[in-house]
Design a protein around this motif. Sequence first.
Motif, PDB file in Angstrom:
ATOM      1  N   LEU A  53       2.372 -11.265  19.995  1.00 35.98           N
ATOM      2  CA  LEU A  53       1.929 -12.616  19.670  1.00 35.98           C
ATOM      3  C   LEU A  53       1.252 -12.671  18.302  1.00 35.98           C
ATOM      4  O   LEU A  53       1.217 -13.731  17.668  1.00 35.98           O
ATOM      5  N   LEU A  54       0.728 -11.545  17.850  1.00 31.28           N
ATOM      6  CA  LEU A  54       0.035 -11.508  16.562  1.00 31.28           C
ATOM      7  C   LEU A  54       0.976 -11.194  15.403  1.00 31.28           C
ATOM      8  O   LEU A  54       0.538 -11.056  14.268  1.00 31.28           O
ATOM      9  N   THR A  55       2.280 -11.069  15.698  1.00 34.00           N
ATOM     10  CA  THR A  55       3.254 -10.889  14.611  1.00 34.00           C
ATOM     11  C   THR A  55       3.702 -12.224  14.034  1.00 34.00           C
ATOM     12  O   THR A  55       4.206 -12.272  12.911  1.00 34.00           O
ATOM     13  N   ALA A  56       3.543 -13.293  14.802  1.00 35.97           N
ATOM     14  CA  ALA A  56       4.095 -14.592  14.411  1.00 35.97           C
ATOM     15  C   ALA A  56       3.090 -15.397  13.607  1.00 35.97           C
ATOM     16  O   ALA A  56       1.876 -15.316  13.826  1.00 35.97           O
ATOM     17  N   ALA A  57       3.605 -16.184  12.679  1.00 30.48           N
ATOM     18  CA  ALA A  57       2.768 -17.040  11.843  1.00 30.48           C
ATOM     19  C   ALA A  57       3.293 -18.475  11.913  1.00 30.48           C
ATOM     20  O   ALA A  57       4.495 -18.708  11.761  1.00 30.48           O
ATOM     21  N   GLY A  99       2.864 -30.485  -3.010  1.00 32.01           N
ATOM     22  CA  GLY A  99       1.520 -30.831  -3.438  1.00 32.01           C
ATOM     23  C   GLY A  99       0.592 -30.843  -2.241  1.00 32.01           C
ATOM     24  O   GLY A  99       0.460 -29.857  -1.526  1.00 32.01           O
ATOM     25  N   GLN A 100      -0.049 -31.983  -1.997  1.00 29.59           N
ATOM     26  CA  GLN A 100      -0.937 -32.129  -0.847  1.00 29.59           C
ATOM     27  C   GLN A 100      -0.244 -32.787   0.341  1.00 29.59           C
ATOM     28  O   GLN A 100      -0.857 -32.961   1.389  1.00 29.59           O
ATOM     29  N   ARG A 101       1.014 -33.153   0.177  1.00 30.87           N
ATOM     30  CA  ARG A 101       1.745 -33.849   1.246  1.00 30.87           C
ATOM     31  C   ARG A 101       2.454 -32.839   2.139  1.00 30.87           C
ATOM     32  O   ARG A 101       3.303 -32.092   1.684  1.00 30.87           O
ATOM     33  N   MET A 102       2.086 -32.830   3.418  1.00 30.31           N
ATOM     34  CA  MET A 102       2.718 -31.915   4.353  1.00 30.31           C
ATOM     35  C   MET A 102       4.114 -32.418   4.697  1.00 30.31           C
ATOM     36  O   MET A 102       4.314 -33.614   4.946  1.00 30.31           O
ATOM     37  N   LEU A 103       5.072 -31.496   4.726  1.00 32.07           N
ATOM     38  CA  LEU A 103       6.461 -31.874   4.966  1.00 32.07           C
ATOM     39  C   LEU A 103       6.928 -31.492   6.372  1.00 32.07           C
ATOM     40  O   LEU A 103       7.298 -32.353   7.156  1.00 32.07           O
ATOM     41  N   THR A 104       6.934 -30.209   6.679  1.00 30.01           N
ATOM     42  CA  THR A 104       7.492 -29.758   7.951  1.00 30.01           C
ATOM     43  C   THR A 104       6.673 -28.600   8.506  1.00 30.01           C
ATOM     44  O   THR A 104       5.824 -28.023   7.826  1.00 30.01           O
ATOM     45  N   GLY A 105       6.970 -28.250   9.748  1.00 28.09           N
ATOM     46  CA  GLY A 105       6.392 -27.075  10.379  1.00 28.09           C
ATOM     47  C   GLY A 105       7.500 -26.102  10.753  1.00 28.09           C
ATOM     48  O   GLY A 105       8.636 -26.511  11.030  1.00 28.09           O
ATOM     49  N   ALA A 106       7.197 -24.821  10.765  1.00 26.52           N
ATOM     50  CA  ALA A 106       8.191 -23.798  11.073  1.00 26.52           C
ATOM     51  C   ALA A 106       7.496 -22.563  11.610  1.00 26.52           C
ATOM     52  O   ALA A 106       6.272 -22.544  11.800  1.00 26.52           O
ATOM     53  N   SER A 107       8.278 -21.525  11.847  1.00 26.93           N
ATOM     54  CA  SER A 107       7.757 -20.254  12.333  1.00 26.93           C
ATOM     55  C   SER A 107       8.084 -19.154  11.331  1.00 26.93           C
ATOM     56  O   SER A 107       8.986 -19.294  10.500  1.00 26.93           O
ATOM     57  N   GLY A 108       7.358 -18.071  11.420  1.00 26.89           N
ATOM     58  CA  GLY A 108       7.614 -16.909  10.582  1.00 26.89           C
ATOM     59  C   GLY A 108       6.963 -15.697  11.216  1.00 26.89           C
ATOM     60  O   GLY A 108       6.371 -15.778  12.291  1.00 26.89           O
ATOM     61  N   PHE A 109       7.066 -14.552  10.535  1.00 28.29           N
ATOM     62  CA  PHE A 109       6.435 -13.337  11.052  1.00 28.29           C
ATOM     63  C   PHE A 109       6.188 -12.368   9.904  1.00 28.29           C
ATOM     64  O   PHE A 109       6.715 -12.525   8.796  1.00 28.29           O
ATOM     65  N   ASP A 162       6.310   0.156   3.054  1.00 27.78           N
ATOM     66  CA  ASP A 162       5.678   0.925   1.983  1.00 27.78           C
ATOM     67  C   ASP A 162       4.367   0.285   1.532  1.00 27.78           C
ATOM     68  O   ASP A 162       4.103   0.129   0.338  1.00 27.78           O
ATOM     69  N   GLU A 163       3.553  -0.124   2.513  1.00 24.72           N
ATOM     70  CA  GLU A 163       2.237  -0.723   2.286  1.00 24.72           C
ATOM     71  C   GLU A 163       2.301  -2.114   1.647  1.00 24.72           C
ATOM     72  O   GLU A 163       1.262  -2.685   1.321  1.00 24.72           O
ATOM     73  N   ARG A 164       3.499  -2.639   1.451  1.00 22.17           N
ATOM     74  CA  ARG A 164       3.639  -4.011   0.967  1.00 22.17           C
ATOM     75  C   ARG A 164       3.841  -4.923   2.172  1.00 22.17           C
ATOM     76  O   ARG A 164       4.533  -4.566   3.123  1.00 22.17           O
ATOM     77  N   LEU A 165       3.251  -6.099   2.130  1.00 21.51           N
ATOM     78  CA  LEU A 165       3.283  -7.020   3.255  1.00 21.51           C
ATOM     79  C   LEU A 165       4.071  -8.268   2.875  1.00 21.51           C
ATOM     80  O   LEU A 165       3.868  -8.850   1.802  1.00 21.51           O
ATOM     81  N   PHE A 166       4.963  -8.672   3.758  1.00 20.90           N
ATOM     82  CA  PHE A 166       5.819  -9.827   3.516  1.00 20.90           C
ATOM     83  C   PHE A 166       5.717 -10.820   4.665  1.00 20.90           C
ATOM     84  O   PHE A 166       5.467 -10.441   5.811  1.00 20.90           O
ATOM     85  N   LEU A 167       5.926 -12.084   4.331  1.00 24.68           N
ATOM     86  CA  LEU A 167       6.116 -13.127   5.335  1.00 24.68           C
ATOM     87  C   LEU A 167       7.602 -13.447   5.373  1.00 24.68           C
ATOM     88  O   LEU A 167       8.226 -13.680   4.337  1.00 24.68           O
ATOM     89  N   VAL A 168       8.168 -13.446   6.574  1.00 22.58           N
ATOM     90  CA  VAL A 168       9.592 -13.702   6.768  1.00 22.58           C
ATOM     91  C   VAL A 168       9.775 -15.033   7.473  1.00 22.58           C
ATOM     92  O   VAL A 168       9.039 -15.354   8.415  1.00 22.58           O
ATOM     93  N   THR A 169      10.749 -15.810   7.056  1.00 17.80           N
ATOM     94  CA  THR A 169      11.090 -17.060   7.728  1.00 17.80           C
ATOM     95  C   THR A 169      12.541 -17.394   7.390  1.00 17.80           C
ATOM     96  O   THR A 169      13.264 -16.586   6.808  1.00 17.80           O
ATOM     97  N   SER A 170      12.976 -18.586   7.763  1.00 18.68           N
ATOM     98  CA  SER A 170      14.321 -19.026   7.408  1.00 18.68           C
ATOM     99  C   SER A 170      14.350 -19.504   5.962  1.00 18.68           C
ATOM    100  O   SER A 170      13.374 -20.083   5.469  1.00 18.68           O
ATOM    101  N   ARG A 171      15.473 -19.302   5.322  1.00 17.85           N
ATOM    102  CA  ARG A 171      15.620 -19.764   3.941  1.00 17.85           C
ATOM    103  C   ARG A 171      15.471 -21.272   3.856  1.00 17.85           C
ATOM    104  O   ARG A 171      14.889 -21.807   2.907  1.00 17.85           O
ATOM    105  N   HIS A 172      15.959 -22.008   4.862  1.00 16.30           N
ATOM    106  CA  HIS A 172      15.898 -23.465   4.781  1.00 16.30           C
ATOM    107  C   HIS A 172      14.478 -24.002   4.962  1.00 16.30           C
ATOM    108  O   HIS A 172      14.242 -25.188   4.765  1.00 16.30           O
ATOM    109  N   VAL A 173      13.535 -23.131   5.329  1.00 13.94           N
ATOM    110  CA  VAL A 173      12.128 -23.530   5.340  1.00 13.94           C
ATOM    111  C   VAL A 173      11.608 -23.612   3.904  1.00 13.94           C
ATOM    112  O   VAL A 173      10.812 -24.484   3.560  1.00 13.94           O
TER     113      VAL A 173
END
Length: 242
Positions: A6-10, A17-27, A32-43
């Motif tokens: 459950l703690l892998t998901a974001a 700008g300041q206008r919220m558009l959509t909501g989505a999921s990611g993880f 190699d000690e680098r951290l990435f956020l993964v999601t769909s390209r269309h997000v």
Amino acid sequence: MIESILLTAARIFTFDGQRMLTGASGFYFERDERLFLVTSRHVMIDEPSRHFPDRIEIEMHTDAGDMAKSTGFSIPLYRDRESLWRQGTDSAGGIDVAVIELERAALPATAVFHAFTPAHLQASPDQVEVGSALLVVGFPLGFHDSLHHMPVVRQAVLASSFGLRFEGQGYFLTDARTHRGTSGAPVVMRAPEHPALGGLPWKLLGVHSARLDVGTRDLKLDEALGLNCAWYADILMTLTAP
């Protein structure tokens, strides 16, 4: 104890700008000690729907002893008009997966999360049978535990041969109830017998993208298929390469 999966998901919000558009999921994915956020390209960008956010925001836990405490973390998508996120293509065209690197130094010092690693990718497709039980971890329609800021999981079944590119595309099919807001969620399979996975005993098989439908379906007589496409997670090895 909070299950590590459950703690892998974001939970992701897109903004212009300041206008919220959509909501989505990611993880989270670590290499190699680098951290990435993964999601769909269309997000990140979706030309047909004229979806052009300039930043995203994720919700991060900040206290391991109190999951009700969280903060928003803003991530710019462009710098000097160049995208900071990466997307991939293969012989069949574009792949609906995107990654963006997170600056660890900018994260809250007490941030609480779990990240998949290359060890969590499924190396042998022979070990995953059609009909296998899977989970999709995300935020359907934005729904979640709003007190503890936790995602929910939907049960899924592998609906096509894993390792075989469905119709020549870089994805496989799942049979699951999914909704808007689930785009970018990890599709995982339990793997308790793998000690190398440590405290996150799950195999990362794919990235949920979208529901599939049949163009000839009679909207009055026929139910929706209930099938979804999930892009193979091994694309992450390409997208996170130095």
